[in-house]
Design a protein around this motif. Structure first.
Motif, PDB file in Angstrom:
ATOM      1  N   ASN A  15      -0.353 -11.672 -11.538  1.00 63.04           N
ATOM      2  CA  ASN A  15       0.982 -11.407 -11.033  1.00 63.04           C
ATOM      3  C   ASN A  15       0.902 -10.393  -9.903  1.00 63.04           C
ATOM      4  N   ALA A  16       2.043 -10.070  -9.339  1.00 59.83           N
ATOM      5  CA  ALA A  16       2.099  -9.063  -8.282  1.00 59.83           C
ATOM      6  C   ALA A  16       3.152  -8.030  -8.628  1.00 59.83           C
ATOM      7  N   THR A  17       2.907  -6.808  -8.214  1.00 58.76           N
ATOM      8  CA  THR A  17       3.873  -5.723  -8.355  1.00 58.76           C
ATOM      9  C   THR A  17       4.489  -5.495  -6.994  1.00 58.76           C
ATOM     10  N   LEU A  18       5.800  -5.331  -6.956  1.00 58.11           N
ATOM     11  CA  LEU A  18       6.519  -5.154  -5.696  1.00 58.11           C
ATOM     12  C   LEU A  18       7.342  -3.879  -5.741  1.00 58.11           C
ATOM     13  N   ILE A  19       7.220  -3.063  -4.700  1.00 50.08           N
ATOM     14  CA  ILE A  19       8.134  -1.943  -4.487  1.00 50.08           C
ATOM     15  C   ILE A  19       9.055  -2.412  -3.364  1.00 50.08           C
ATOM     16  N   SER A  20      10.290  -2.711  -3.712  1.00 47.49           N
ATOM     17  CA  SER A  20      11.232  -3.331  -2.778  1.00 47.49           C
ATOM     18  C   SER A  20      11.700  -2.367  -1.697  1.00 47.49           C
ATOM     19  N   GLN A  21      12.142  -2.942  -0.590  1.00 48.13           N
ATOM     20  CA  GLN A  21      12.717  -2.151   0.493  1.00 48.13           C
ATOM     21  C   GLN A  21      13.911  -1.386  -0.064  1.00 48.13           C
ATOM     22  N   GLY A  22      14.017  -0.104   0.300  1.00 51.21           N
ATOM     23  CA  GLY A  22      15.085   0.744  -0.204  1.00 51.21           C
ATOM     24  C   GLY A  22      14.664   1.567  -1.402  1.00 51.21           C
ATOM     25  N   CYS A  23      13.521   1.236  -2.004  1.00 49.16           N
ATOM     26  CA  CYS A  23      13.008   1.999  -3.150  1.00 49.16           C
ATOM     27  C   CYS A  23      11.990   3.035  -2.684  1.00 49.16           C
ATOM     28  N   GLU A  24      12.034   4.194  -3.309  1.00 51.04           N
ATOM     29  CA  GLU A  24      11.056   5.247  -3.057  1.00 51.04           C
ATOM     30  C   GLU A  24      10.410   5.594  -4.377  1.00 51.04           C
ATOM     31  N   LEU A  25       9.090   5.679  -4.381  1.00 48.75           N
ATOM     32  CA  LEU A  25       8.352   5.971  -5.595  1.00 48.75           C
ATOM     33  C   LEU A  25       7.343   7.063  -5.306  1.00 48.75           C
ATOM     34  N   GLU A  26       7.243   8.023  -6.223  1.00 49.04           N
ATOM     35  CA  GLU A  26       6.265   9.093  -6.099  1.00 49.04           C
ATOM     36  C   GLU A  26       5.459   9.133  -7.381  1.00 49.04           C
ATOM     37  N   GLY A  27       4.129   9.132  -7.269  1.00 47.05           N
ATOM     38  CA  GLY A  27       3.295   9.206  -8.453  1.00 47.05           C
ATOM     39  C   GLY A  27       1.999   8.439  -8.295  1.00 47.05           C
ATOM     40  N   HIS A  34      -2.066  -7.878  -7.869  1.00 53.86           N
ATOM     41  CA  HIS A  34      -1.814  -7.641  -6.454  1.00 53.86           C
ATOM     42  C   HIS A  34      -0.584  -6.752  -6.330  1.00 53.86           C
ATOM     43  N   MET A  35      -0.477  -6.022  -5.222  1.00 53.44           N
ATOM     44  CA  MET A  35       0.679  -5.160  -5.012  1.00 53.44           C
ATOM     45  C   MET A  35       1.186  -5.317  -3.592  1.00 53.44           C
ATOM     46  N   GLN A  36       2.524  -5.312  -3.459  1.00 54.69           N
ATOM     47  CA  GLN A  36       3.155  -5.341  -2.151  1.00 54.69           C
ATOM     48  C   GLN A  36       4.150  -4.199  -2.077  1.00 54.69           C
ATOM     49  N   ILE A  37       4.091  -3.458  -0.974  1.00 47.12           N
ATOM     50  CA  ILE A  37       4.977  -2.309  -0.786  1.00 47.12           C
ATOM     51  C   ILE A  37       5.888  -2.594   0.393  1.00 47.12           C
ATOM     52  N   ASP A  38       7.177  -2.818   0.091  1.00 49.06           N
ATOM     53  CA  ASP A  38       8.190  -3.002   1.126  1.00 49.06           C
ATOM     54  C   ASP A  38       9.005  -1.721   1.278  1.00 49.06           C
ATOM     55  N   GLY A  39       8.945  -0.848   0.290  1.00 51.42           N
ATOM     56  CA  GLY A  39       9.677   0.424   0.291  1.00 51.42           C
ATOM     57  C   GLY A  39       8.756   1.561   0.684  1.00 51.42           C
ATOM     58  N   GLN A  40       8.895   2.696  -0.016  1.00 50.86           N
ATOM     59  CA  GLN A  40       8.097   3.875   0.307  1.00 50.86           C
ATOM     60  C   GLN A  40       7.377   4.375  -0.936  1.00 50.86           C
ATOM     61  N   LEU A  41       6.117   4.767  -0.760  1.00 48.50           N
ATOM     62  CA  LEU A  41       5.315   5.292  -1.851  1.00 48.50           C
ATOM     63  C   LEU A  41       4.624   6.571  -1.396  1.00 48.50           C
ATOM     64  N   LEU A  42       4.752   7.605  -2.207  1.00 53.44           N
ATOM     65  CA  LEU A  42       4.044   8.858  -1.985  1.00 53.44           C
ATOM     66  C   LEU A  42       3.178   9.072  -3.213  1.00 53.44           C
ATOM     67  N   GLY A  43       1.875   9.021  -3.058  1.00 55.08           N
ATOM     68  CA  GLY A  43       1.007   9.194  -4.216  1.00 55.08           C
ATOM     69  C   GLY A  43      -0.287   8.430  -4.095  1.00 55.08           C
ATOM     70  N   GLN A  44      -0.722   7.856  -5.210  1.00 53.05           N
ATOM     71  CA  GLN A  44      -2.019   7.207  -5.287  1.00 53.05           C
ATOM     72  C   GLN A  44      -1.900   5.854  -5.974  1.00 53.05           C
ATOM     73  N   ILE A  45      -2.652   4.885  -5.441  1.00 56.02           N
ATOM     74  CA  ILE A  45      -2.705   3.550  -6.030  1.00 56.02           C
ATOM     75  C   ILE A  45      -4.163   3.233  -6.327  1.00 56.02           C
ATOM     76  N   ARG A  46      -4.422   2.771  -7.540  1.00 56.55           N
ATOM     77  CA  ARG A  46      -5.727   2.235  -7.918  1.00 56.55           C
ATOM     78  C   ARG A  46      -5.467   0.794  -8.341  1.00 56.55           C
ATOM     79  N   CYS A  47      -5.954  -0.126  -7.532  1.00 55.24           N
ATOM     80  CA  CYS A  47      -5.631  -1.536  -7.735  1.00 55.24           C
ATOM     81  C   CYS A  47      -6.911  -2.359  -7.704  1.00 55.24           C
ATOM     82  N   SER A  48      -7.092  -3.218  -8.695  1.00 53.74           N
ATOM     83  CA  SER A  48      -8.300  -4.035  -8.771  1.00 53.74           C
ATOM     84  C   SER A  48      -8.231  -5.267  -7.863  1.00 53.74           C
ATOM     85  N   HIS A  49      -7.091  -5.489  -7.208  1.00 49.94           N
ATOM     86  CA  HIS A  49      -6.933  -6.631  -6.306  1.00 49.94           C
ATOM     87  C   HIS A  49      -6.469  -6.136  -4.930  1.00 49.94           C
ATOM     88  N   SER A  50      -5.551  -6.845  -4.297  1.00 45.87           N
ATOM     89  CA  SER A  50      -5.111  -6.464  -2.951  1.00 45.87           C
ATOM     90  C   SER A  50      -3.843  -5.615  -2.983  1.00 45.87           C
TER      91      SER A  50
END
Length: 149
Positions: A15-27, A34-50
């Motif tokens: 599956n894929a994880t999505l951070i949608s546009q308009g969302c802000e995530l910290e952590g 897989h992960m897709q970031i359309d919003g904003q992320l402040l922090g760290q990502i450890r992902c075994s895929h793309s």
């Protein structure tokens, strides 16, 4: 009543994880998908895929992944087997990879280093742990402010 026909088309096993546009995530996120970031992320990502930072996505922090694709803006440290900065992408920081490509129009400000085998091993160990422990940490989730960074 309802049926799903596959007719030779196989669904993606991950599956894929999505951070949608308009969302802000910290952590910190630890993902086995897989992960897709359309919003904003402040922090760290450890992902075994793309991990894809799409346009208008924004990331500030560290990304450890198998494959990183930047179409939006990313600032920090990036560790991957393969990194792609696409036409609309802007990356500032340090990339640790043996395979970097930058499309015409893509921008990179910073340093590039060969992949660090110790960091790759830690990523693979962390990804293996994700398979046994499905906990995902997210801290200080804030509402969108409407301001693009």
């Amino acid at each position: 009543m309802f049926s799903a026909k596959t007719d030779g088309v196989k669904a993606s096993p991950k599956n894929a994880t999505l951070i949608s546009q308009g969302c802000e995530l910290e952590g910190e996120l630890i993902l086995d998908c897989h992960m897709q970031i359309d919003g904003q992320l402040l922090g760290q990502i450890r992902c075994s895929h793309s991990v894809t930072v799409s346009q208008p996505g924004r990331v500030k922090g560290k990304i450890y992944a198998d494959h990183i694709i930047i179409k939006g803006r990313a600032e920090g440290e990036f560790y991957a087997d393969r990194v792609e900065i696409l036409q609309s992408g802007l990356v500032s920081g340090t990339i640790y990879s043996d395979n970097l490509s930058i499309e015409q129009g893509g921008r990179f400000i910073g340093e590039i280093h060969a992949a660090d085998s110790q960091k790759e091993l830690r990523l693979k160990d962390k990804a293996a742990a994700v398979g046994n422990n499905r906990d995902v940490k997210a801290l200080n989730v804030a509402p969108a402010t409407g301001a693009a960074g």
